[in-house]
Every structure is written in C-alpha cells, then in structure tokens.
Design an enzyme around this catalytic site. Sequence first.
Site, PDB file in Angstrom:
ATOM      1  N   LYS A   1      -1.176  -1.641  -0.620  1.00 37.86           N
ATOM      2  CA  LYS A   1      -0.966  -2.442  -1.742  1.00 37.86           C
ATOM      3  C   LYS A   1      -0.391  -1.705  -2.894  1.00 37.86           C
ATOM      4  O   LYS A   1      -0.817  -0.564  -3.160  1.00 37.86           O
ATOM      5  CB  LYS A   1      -1.982  -3.169  -2.004  1.00 37.86           C
ATOM      6  CG  LYS A   1      -2.114  -4.193  -3.122  1.00 37.86           C
ATOM      7  CD  LYS A   1      -3.355  -5.012  -3.251  1.00 37.86           C
ATOM      8  CE  LYS A   1      -3.154  -6.031  -4.110  1.00 37.86           C
ATOM      9  NZ  LYS A   1      -4.478  -6.889  -4.323  1.00 37.86           N
TER      10      LYS A   1
ATOM     11  N   SER B   1      -4.437 -11.704  -3.440  1.00 35.93           N
ATOM     12  CA  SER B   1      -3.204 -10.878  -4.134  1.00 35.93           C
ATOM     13  C   SER B   1      -2.652  -9.909  -2.998  1.00 35.93           C
ATOM     14  O   SER B   1      -1.452  -9.455  -3.417  1.00 35.93           O
ATOM     15  CB  SER B   1      -3.567 -10.368  -5.523  1.00 35.93           C
ATOM     16  OG  SER B   1      -4.421  -9.261  -5.353  1.00 35.93           O
TER      17      SER B   1
ATOM     18  N   SER C   1      -8.888 -11.036  -2.611  1.00 33.50           N
ATOM     19  CA  SER C   1      -7.538 -10.716  -2.423  1.00 33.50           C
ATOM     20  C   SER C   1      -7.381 -10.103  -1.223  1.00 33.50           C
ATOM     21  O   SER C   1      -6.172  -9.584  -0.729  1.00 33.50           O
ATOM     22  CB  SER C   1      -7.121  -9.703  -3.544  1.00 33.50           C
ATOM     23  OG  SER C   1      -7.032 -10.815  -4.711  1.00 33.50           O
TER      24      SER C   1
END
Lengths: 465, 61
Positions: free
Chosen positions: A79, A155, A179
């Site tokens: 990420k 996310s 997330s």
Amino acid sequence: MSRWPAGAHACVQAFSSGQLSAQELASAALERIAAQNTSLNAFIDITAQRALAEAAVLDKAYQRGETLPVLAAVPYAVKNLFDVSGLTTLAGAKLLSHNPVAQQDAVLIDRLHAAGGLLLGTLNMDALAYGFTTENTHYGVTRNPHDPLRSAGGSSGGTGAAVAAGLVAIGLGSDTNGSIRVPASLCGVFGLKPTYGRLPRTGTFPFVASFDHLGPLAANVEDLSLAYDAMQGHDAGDAACAPRFVARTLDTLHRGVEGLRVARLTGYFDDNAGTEARWAATTAADALGACDEVELVGTESARAAAFVMTAAEGGALHRDDLCSLAGDFEPLSVDRLMAGTLVPASWYQHAQRYRRLYLNRMLALLEQYDVLIAPATPVTAPLLGQQQITIGSRQLPTRPNLGLLTQPISFIGMPVVVAPLWPAGGLPIGVQLIAAPWREDKCLRAAWVLQQQGLAYSRVPHTAS
Amino acid sequence: MNHSPVPADYVKAALLLQGMTIDDERLAAVTQQFILLAAMADSVLAEPLPPELEPAAVYQL
C-alpha cells in the site's frame, strides 16, 4: 506450466527447483501488471528496476548454491503509505506529493526483502487511509477484479485488487477500521490484521495511531502465514510495537480447530449483515463446529466510539495542513477531518474509557472461546459510486458503513483473519475469525480449515487469468 | 444529551480558533459532519462507565 505460478509457495518452489529464475518470475509479474493495471488501477508506482535487481541477486545466490530465504523470488507490493526508498510516500494523497522521497524502506519491507521478496511497487488506497472504497479523487478508483464496475473495498483497495487478480502473491496493507479486512472480503482474498502492537509500523504514514495496524493479504492461508511469520519481531522505531517473541504460525496450521472452542457472534453482527454476509458467517460456523452463538454487548457503541476517535485523531494529525492546504485534501474526506478537529476532549476521553470497558467484555468472552466468527462486510462489493447499501430494510451510506462490522474489532486490537467465501451470485464475501490478543495462530488455523474444506478460497477472475 | 441542532456558528468559531477559514459551502459540509460525529458521540456518552475505568492504552503489552 504457467509462467506465473499461483501464490508465494508456488513461486518459491518454482525458483528453488530451478524451474524458473527469479528474474523470470519478476518479469512475468511485471507483464501481468502491464497488461491489467490500466483497467484495475491497483498500482500507483511500479518498481520494475528494483524488482529485477533484487531478482538478479537471488539468481546469483541460487547459482552459487546458497541457502535460499523463505520468500525467495516471491513478487509482492505494498500500500502506498509504506516508505519505499527513492519514492515519495503519498498515502494516496495529493497533499503529500511534494514531500521528498523516502530515504529508506519501511521496516516490514526490509523484512520481506531479507526474506527474498521482490518488491513490484506501491498500491492505490483511499486518501490518507480514510475510506472503505478506494475511490480516490486524485489517483483514480481501483476496480474490483471480479467485476470492474464494483469497488475493491478500502482503504487497502489496491492491495486487495492486486492479490485477487494474481498480479502479486503477497500484498501489504494497513487496517485502522477495517482497511485490510474490507478489501479482502470484497476482492475474495485472505487478509490478516494482527494484534495491535505485533508488527512494527516504522516507516509508514499513520492515520489513527492508537489503532493503526499493518498486515498481509494473500491468495491462500499458507502464503498469508508465511508472509506474516517473515515480518514478525520487535522494532523500537514504533512505540506501540510490543517486545514479543516471534510466534511462527505456518507449522501450526495443520492442527486445524481441534481443541478450539468456536462461537459465532450474533446481535449487532447479525443485525448489520445482509443476506450473503449472514450466510457466510453461519456457513463458517457450521464448518468450524461452532458450539455457541454469543452476543457481545455494547458493540454499536464501540463502533460509534471508534468512529469518533478516528475523526479526532485523524483530524489532529492533519490539523496544520487543514489550516493551510485544505484544497489539496481528498474532497471525499476533508470535511470529516475538519469536523474531527472540533471533537471535544470529553467525547474523546469517554470513547477511550469505553474502549477499555468493551475490551474487557471481549477478553472475558475470549476466555470462553478461542475463535469468534463474524461477517467482515455487511454486503458484497457495491458498485463504484453507489451511494447507499441495503442491509435488511435499511438504506445506509456506502462509504462509512462498509466498515460497520470491522470497526469494533480493530478498535480493541484483536487479531483477525478474513477468509473469503463465495455465496451464489459470484461475488465473494469474507468472514472474520477473531482470537485473543497475540493468538494469530488460532485465527489462521480456523481459516486453514475453511480452506481445506473448500469453502474459503481465492480465485483469479477469468479476465485476469 | 442532545447535540442537535449544532449551530454552524460553533463550528465556524471553533475552526477559526484553529486558524481554519472556510467559505459558507464548506462550513455547511463540515457542520453536517460534526452533527454526525455528535450523534455518534451521544451513543457513547450514554454508556455508563465505572469511575475506575482509565482511558489508558488498549491492553498490557
């Protein structure tokens, strides 16, 4: 065989047996990314040169007959809130795009590098990790590999999509309110949110420090476990990282759920679950021999407390930039961050005290049971741009409510594995397998049983295969 | 406790106190978010807590 072995163990096997070189494995992954990232928008940066250089080192080690590390030649990506040397850490935010490049890698990247992993790049996310759909105004939406009209979740949506499409074998995400677990559920992959304090966050961009976690996503439980084991260990750079011994899990998976007491969480977790989510939880409960259904009192307030604390801590973190650079923030979350700066201390402190009360209730429950089961998301992947989701007879706004079932768990730091099940209709949905602090092994063992029974698995969509 | 309606004046003043100046459109949006937070906080504040409960770290490491 395919030029792209499916999963981390298969990559290690192909490389260590001489079937494929590390550079071939890296090149194959890069080709897949080149072919699919335009449509998925999972990657923000692709670190091709770095991956090929790492692969070349491994190939030389192989040629010299050296002992190979456990993740040798396994393509992975992170990420884009992880520091990657030479890249600016964006955390999905235009706001941060003018920052200098990172001078060194995040600690977890160091550890995956030491274990032989090949870093392929950084992955899209909701800006500043505040969101559940990876609809990023500045860096674009990430599409779900199982239906490009649908959300990959967030996310860590880029991570979920990249693993689900088979672009990488391992992806790293962060999880504050869900997330890792939301994209794992919506993309149909396995995800692990470890105990708060287990994996060091050194070299990552924070969101809500008191419940930010990092963890892996993978296509099967063995790969998830392998990556997790490679990343364990204390690091003094993260004040919340616990000085715990490394508790390896891979060799424990085969124990399954023998001797484990399993129960399904009802009440709030049923009330906020749609038809597929309930099916997934009850199916997993039956498969794991759940002996009871139990209710954790006060979960709705726990979710509310997590919501308030998230806004307050997130707002406080970005207060200076909200004063001077509000126009550079993500339009979808800037108003809530501003509102978060206004949360009275009395609200925050009450929420924090409530967290302790709710934690005590959960710990008491986990003296009676080893694994608790709950759905991971209320629904399967919503359409991109869909404003509302339907749960029973209720219509709720999509973006804040995809985390309804995950927020109360991460708020108190419990370890959770999400295992993807496949209800009729073709879209996956995950179940949360929750255990007591530091007992990630139990979550993973339960997930492994669901996988062994053929109930939980990931599948690369036809268009991506 | 009931926080609604939250006066936009409060939101505007509190933002100003922190150095944030915003237009009326944004003020309305931030006020709406603050009302949502207030509603969430209400449900937490309604939970009775034993006095000895500390706002300490999540659990002992």
